[in-house]
Design an enzyme around this catalytic site. Structure first.
Site, PDB file in Angstrom:
ATOM      1  N   ASP A  61       0.836  -1.190   0.000  1.00 38.00           N
ATOM      2  CA  ASP A  61       0.000   0.000   0.000  1.00 38.00           C
ATOM      3  C   ASP A  61       0.882   1.254   0.000  1.00 38.00           C
ATOM      4  OD1 ASP A  61      -2.670   1.236   0.315  1.00 38.00           O
ATOM      5  OD2 ASP A  61      -1.907   1.852   2.271  1.00 38.00           O
ATOM      6  N   GLU A  64       1.927   0.048  -4.893  1.00 34.95           N
ATOM      7  CA  GLU A  64       0.917   1.024  -5.306  1.00 34.95           C
ATOM      8  C   GLU A  64       1.615   2.340  -5.643  1.00 34.95           C
ATOM      9  OE1 GLU A  64      -3.142   3.289  -3.740  1.00 34.95           O
ATOM     10  OE2 GLU A  64      -1.719   2.460  -2.294  1.00 34.95           O
ATOM     11  N   ASP A 108     -10.285   1.695  -4.876  1.00 34.02           N
ATOM     12  CA  ASP A 108     -10.097   3.144  -4.757  1.00 34.02           C
ATOM     13  C   ASP A 108     -10.759   3.933  -5.878  1.00 34.02           C
ATOM     14  OD1 ASP A 108      -8.594   3.324  -2.381  1.00 34.02           O
ATOM     15  OD2 ASP A 108      -6.770   2.708  -3.429  1.00 34.02           O
TER      16      ASP A 108
END
Length: 625
Positions: A342, A371, A449
């Site tokens: 993340d 990410e 997201d």
């Protein structure tokens, strides 16, 4: 006089195409008209972290036809890093620069510099993911088994209306203080593995599964424990074992830039028996956090005080994550085959280096995906240029530039040069990224997201930043158009370099705006059969054709709302033609594709002409002798 002295995307001018390896040979060739009376040509190059430019004289190679002079040079980058280069030449009238004018093309006396990414010669990425398919699951919303839930906190709002709209109820300060849970769990995922396998999936990426006090679980409370609503370690091990029997590996979500304030490490609410950093400066976790005035003033992720930011360079935290008995190795020993990191761009190089070393030490074939929302080869964060894909950190990244390119092209088509812009984005990424990383890119068109792809293609607009309302459901005509466009986008997604990643339920026709409405329950009783059949066919296509593993990308055309490209391997190839016009077209196949067989869509009018419907992607295949 109009001419192109250099084109970084043609191996006639630069070979090999794209990124290079440290110590590997690159062959540059500049072509100039004879009437310029050129006396010398130089490569001007510098590494991004060094101020000096180095000049290398190019050799006069030969005359070609009546007016071309070829100048060439072999160059080997001495170290990994990001390099920038241009050329200059001398004439009787002085020195003139050749710069990058865009699309890989050089221009006399104009333009900037070309980028050259150089990775370590030891940079290798996992073979098992190449040519595969990733399936992303938000665990609470995928499938709820009948296994009893034990040791669940009493402050959780448990819902019994599977498929109901996710709750969004901020308090008067705009903060979410209570989350709703639908009860999806690890045993439920295990039950549905045959369904997932039927889509051709060989990797499941799970959003966070560790104990936390939100339904998204990005506010980790205990890295060493499965969230009780999801199950326990036995359930996790069984999931990994059963998945592996079907040829599917499990990728976990590692959230290492922050923890929850309500965690055993910070323990702001006093929920845990351990002494957290909020409770005492003597806590073993105190050094994990940055306090400006203890205990209530501390650095938090994006200013959200329920997410205290971790000092990732704290030796104690780094050891906790990467050590022999640390987070990474524990869950890999229980069956995980890798990690998605993340906000990887918010982690310092020192921690990324240690994460990579620990993961690869435990399993050299494990996968590490980061990410990063921009081009990961030239990203600047933490005060400098990042080296994610130069070896020793990430194998690949979530490919957001790719997602933006696909979605924009499918939504806009031929408007404002949509086809051309799409191809330029793809070529730029392929030119900048090392081949090893390209083969591992997580190519999504929707995630937890972002708004659901079908909602976007059905004309829905994401909700505002407060996200208090969902996007209204589309009418029948808009939904029919959205399904058609999603099928088109998926066919492009599945055939470009990298690994397609399906957000759970996209293949079933799920709708939803921004978070939390993009995180609905999987509609097991209402799967869109047209979409599911399409996704399954695409998964079978990738299994059937070896060209999707480590193959060449060949741009064919990009104009007038239509994009065509080929993937060519040692024994076969697949040609993709995406017609984003509101009318059908007849497309004449390029050389080498005469007589190719239709794999998906379209109608062959002759051996070299295919009829393609409005908003349709056609796939053709050939077997190379």
């Amino acid at each position: 006089m109009h001419y192109i002295p250099f084109n970084s995307r043609q191996e006639h001018h630069k070979a090999p195409f794209g990124a290079a390896t440290c110590g590997g040979e690159i062959r540059f060739r500049v072509i100039l008209p004879r009437e310029l009376r050129c006396r010398a040509v130089r490569l001007v190059i510098h590494r991004d972290d060094l101020p000096e430019h180095e000049l290398y004289a190019m050799d006069w190679e030969r005359m070609e036809s009546e007016n071309e002079e070829w100048w060439a040079l072999s160059y080997s980058p001495p170290a990994r890093g990001l390099y920038w280069y241009r050329f200059e030449y001398d004439t009787d009238w002085g020195a003139v620069s050749i710069g990058h004018a865009g699309n890989g093309l050089g221009k006399i006396a104009e333009g900037g510099e070309w980028q050259l990414t150089v990775c370590s010669e030891r940079f290798k990425t996992p073979e098992w993911i190449k040519g595969g398919v990733i399936y992303q699951i938000f665990p609470d919303r995928f499938f709820r088994s009948d296994e009893p839930k034990t040791d669940v906190s009493t402050d959780r709002l448990l819902r019994d209306d599977w498929g109901g709209e996710p709750m969004w109820s901020p308090d008067k300060n705009g903060s979410i203080t209570r989350y709703d849970y639908f009860g999806g769990d690890l045993c439920g995922i295990t039950e549905k593995l045959p369904y997932i396998a039927s889509l051709g999936v060989n990797c499941i990426y799970l959003n966070p599964i560790f104990e936390a006090h939100s339904n998204h679980r990005y506010d980790t409370a205990d890295y060493m424990k499965i969230d009780p609503l999801l199950g326990n370690e036995r359930d996790f091990r069984e999931l990994c074992d059963e998945a592996m029997r079907l040829g599917i590996r499990i990728l976990l979500d590692g959230v290492f830039s922050h923890t929850g304030a309500d965690s055993r490490y910070f323990n702001k609410k006093g929920r845990y028996e351990t002494k957290g950093a909020y409770q005492t400066k003597d806590s073993e976790y105190y050094g994990w956090y940055r306090f400006s005035h203890w205990p209530d003033e501390y650095k938090s992720w994006w200013g959200i005080n329920i997410l205290p930011e971790v000092n990732e360079e704290s030796p104690g935290f780094a050891d906790f994550v990467t050590g022999e008995r640390g987070v990474l190795k524990k869950w890999m020993r229980l069956g995980a085959s890798g990690w998605r990191l993340d906000v990887a761009d918010e982690l310092p190089d020192s921690l990324l280096d240690r994460i990579s070393a620990a993961v690869k030490e435990e399993n050299p074939g494990a996968l590490i995906i980061g990410e990063v929302w921009e081009d990961a080869t030239n990203k600047i964060s933490h005060g400098g240029r990042r080296r994610y894909l130069q070896g020793g950190q990430l194998d690949g990244v979530m490919n957001y530039p790719f997602a933006d390119a696909v979605i924009t092209f499918i939504k806009t088509g031929g408007k404002s040069g949509g086809a051309e812009k799409f191809m330029e984005t793809i070529m730029s990424l392929l030119e900048n990224y090392p081949k090893q990383a390209i083969d591992c890119l997580m190519n999504h068109i929707g995630t937890h997201d972002t708004a659901r792809a079908l909602t976007l293609f059905s004309g829905g607009k994401p909700t505002d930043g407060k996200r208090r309302k969902n996007v209204p459901a589309p009418d029948a005509a808009s939904l029919e158009k959205g399904v058609r466009l999603l099928k088109m986008a998926a066919a492009v997604q599945y055939t470009l370099p990298g690994v397609p990643s399906v957000y759970y339920g996209d293949e079933a026709g799920m709708l939803g705006g921004n978070d939390p409405f993009n995180r609905g329950c999987f509609p097991w009783d209402n799967i869109n059969g047209e979409l599911f059949t399409h996704y399954r066919a695409l998964g079978e296509l990738r299994k059937r054709h070896g060209c999707f593993q480590e193959s060449r990308f060949e741009p064919v055309s990009a104009t007038l709302g239509c994009v065509a490209f080929a993937r060519a391997g040692d024994g076969d190839g697949v040609l993709t033609i995406a017609n984003r016009n509101e009318h059908g077209i007849e497309y004449r196949l390029p050389g080498g594709w005469r007589g190719a067989s239709l794999e998906l869509g379209g109608e062959m009018l002759s051996e070299d002409v295919v009829k393609i419907g409005a908003c349709e992607t056609v796939l053709l295949a050939r077997i190379d002798n």
